[in-house]
Design a protein around this motif. Structure first.
Motif, PDB file in Angstrom:
ATOM      1  N   UNK A 166     -17.667  63.034  82.280  1.00 44.03           N
ATOM      2  CA  UNK A 166     -18.681  64.030  81.189  1.00 44.03           C
ATOM      3  C   UNK A 166     -19.349  63.274  80.479  1.00 44.03           C
ATOM      4  N   UNK A 167     -20.572  63.457  80.618  1.00 44.14           N
ATOM      5  CA  UNK A 167     -21.729  62.410  79.901  1.00 44.14           C
ATOM      6  C   UNK A 167     -22.301  61.658  80.672  1.00 44.14           C
ATOM      7  N   UNK A 168     -21.883  61.358  81.710  1.00 46.59           N
ATOM      8  CA  UNK A 168     -22.253  60.130  82.725  1.00 46.59           C
ATOM      9  C   UNK A 168     -23.006  60.893  83.965  1.00 46.59           C
ATOM     10  N   UNK A 169     -23.278  62.180  83.988  1.00 49.32           N
ATOM     11  CA  UNK A 169     -23.951  62.829  85.264  1.00 49.32           C
ATOM     12  C   UNK A 169     -25.221  62.239  85.560  1.00 49.32           C
ATOM     13  N   UNK A 170     -25.982  61.753  84.754  1.00 46.58           N
ATOM     14  CA  UNK A 170     -27.156  60.991  85.149  1.00 46.58           C
ATOM     15  C   UNK A 170     -26.826  59.763  85.918  1.00 46.58           C
ATOM     16  N   UNK A 171     -25.863  58.930  86.007  1.00 45.76           N
ATOM     17  CA  UNK A 171     -25.537  57.760  86.400  1.00 45.76           C
ATOM     18  C   UNK A 171     -24.474  58.040  87.731  1.00 45.76           C
ATOM     19  N   UNK A 172     -24.413  59.109  88.163  1.00 45.64           N
ATOM     20  CA  UNK A 172     -23.514  59.718  89.017  1.00 45.64           C
ATOM     21  C   UNK A 172     -23.652  59.121  90.498  1.00 45.64           C
ATOM     22  N   UNK A 173     -25.034  58.980  90.921  1.00 45.34           N
ATOM     23  CA  UNK A 173     -25.354  58.382  92.294  1.00 45.34           C
ATOM     24  C   UNK A 173     -25.187  56.964  92.248  1.00 45.34           C
ATOM     25  N   UNK A 174     -25.431  56.162  91.115  1.00 49.79           N
ATOM     26  CA  UNK A 174     -25.236  54.731  91.105  1.00 49.79           C
ATOM     27  C   UNK A 174     -23.399  54.567  91.099  1.00 49.79           C
ATOM     28  N   UNK A 175     -22.938  55.253  90.450  1.00 55.47           N
ATOM     29  CA  UNK A 175     -21.611  55.254  90.644  1.00 55.47           C
ATOM     30  C   UNK A 175     -21.083  55.648  91.846  1.00 55.47           C
ATOM     31  N   UNK A 176     -21.442  56.713  92.443  1.00 62.65           N
ATOM     32  CA  UNK A 176     -21.104  56.992  93.809  1.00 62.65           C
ATOM     33  C   UNK A 176     -21.208  55.645  94.661  1.00 62.65           C
ATOM     34  N   UNK A 177     -22.285  54.949  94.778  1.00 66.01           N
ATOM     35  CA  UNK A 177     -22.175  53.864  95.634  1.00 66.01           C
ATOM     36  C   UNK A 177     -21.510  52.816  95.205  1.00 66.01           C
TER      37      UNK A 177
END
Ligand code: CP
Ligand code: NVA
Length: 308
Positions: free
Chosen positions: A227-238
């Motif tokens: 929670x709070x890192x939603x904007x970073x979700x795509x980078x994290x998914x990779x």
């Protein structure tokens, strides 16, 4: 005044006392007994982030024990700058017996605890999730027996949940391996804190999940974007793609290993359906145990003994 802002507020003996009391109250509840330890007591919950398990398990625990709960967002409580933090803490604690907080900032919880006249519980911050980690120990003890020497492998982010699990395992003589992609391991500051408080800990970090789980008793994961890192979700998914807990990874672990997740899970990302719903999974026992653990914690914080 006792607080639980982090597991470091407890000694290892305190931690075991909380687990024992939680287990005792769970057994009583399964027999239909709800000892009225806290009639008329009030739990106030101040939350800045969403919650299913924490909020409701705490409230249910207090109701079972004879008390009741009040829920406010931190903004409603005035922690958005409406008035000073010290004033909010003094006022809220003057009509509460316990306060639970869920925030972004760990420091906000610690600052409220400094000014509160009743115990303050960390119900998750960006840095810690102590009640989850204690619940996980309760679940591991129920499922596997003694904690000492057990090996927990956390496949995922060096986040609030894994940091609290690292402290919890260090306090109980367990081993823990964090298998994380490069750049998502525990920070040097966190490792320095762990080294200073529990110099004999057995917490290690690696970047290969298949190597890590080979001798696991527990394979644990959590969301890749908190929670709070939603904007970073795509980078994290990779970055985390090779760290999914799926049947291939579980096959690399001993057949006796259990699978744990604090929930909520993003099915199909950090864990697949077959693992979540498979025979090694104890995730729903973990979720239920949040309530039992809350009771054990309330008793410890309020110095209450169970009438016989
Ligand atoms: N595990 C946990 O803390 O869940 P919630 O975010 O739903 O409270
Ligand atoms: N790491 C997750 C835990 C949720 C209970 C988060 O902070 O969103």
């Amino acid at each position: 005044m006792k607080h639980l802002t982090s597991l470091l507020d407890l000694t290892p003996l305190d931690l075991l006392a909380v687990l024992d009391k939680a287990a005792e109250l769970k057994t009583l509840l399964k027999r239909g007994e709800r000892p009225q330890l806290f009639p008329g007591r009030v739990l106030v919950q101040l939350f800045e982030k969403p919650s299913l398990r924490t909020r409701n398990s705490f409230e249910a625990a207090m109701i079972h024990l004879g008390g009741s709960g009040i829920f406010l967002t931190t903004a409603e409580a005035g922690l958005n700058g409406r008035e000073s933090l010290a004033d909010v803490a003094r006022v809220v604690s003057s009509f509460s017996d316990l306060i639970t907080m869920r925030t972004f900032s760990q420091k906000l919880i610690e600052d409220v605890a400094k000014h509160a006249t009743c115990p303050v519980i960390n119900g998750l911050s960006d840095e810690r999730h102590p009640c989850q980690a204690m619940t996980d120990l309760l679940t591991i003890r129920e499922t596997l027996g003694d904690l000492q020497g057990r090996h927990l492998v956390f496949v995922g982010d060096g986040n609030n949940v894994s940091m609290s699990l690292a402290i919890a395992t260090a306090m109980t003589g367990m081993h823990m391996t964090l298998a994380a992609p490069q750049g998502f391991e525990f920070t040097p500051d966190f490792m320095a804190l762990l080294n200073s408080r529990y110099p004999n800990h057995n917490v290690t970090v690696c970047n290969n999940p298949f190597d890590a789980v080979r001798h696991a008793d527990i394979v644990y994961t959590d969301v890749w974007a908190s929670m709070g890192q939603e904007d970073d979700a795509e980078r994290r998914k990779a970055a985390f793609a090779a760290f999914q807990v799926n049947s291939d990874l579980m096959t690399a672990a001993p057949r006796s290993a259990i699978f744990m997740h604090d929930l909520p899970a993003k099915r199909g990302l950090e864990v697949t359906d077959d693992v979540m719903d498979g025979p090694q999974s104890v995730v729903f026992a973990q979720a239920e145990n949040r309530m039992h653990l809350a009771k054990g914690l309330f008793v410890w914080l309020l110095n209450q003994s169970t009438p016989r």
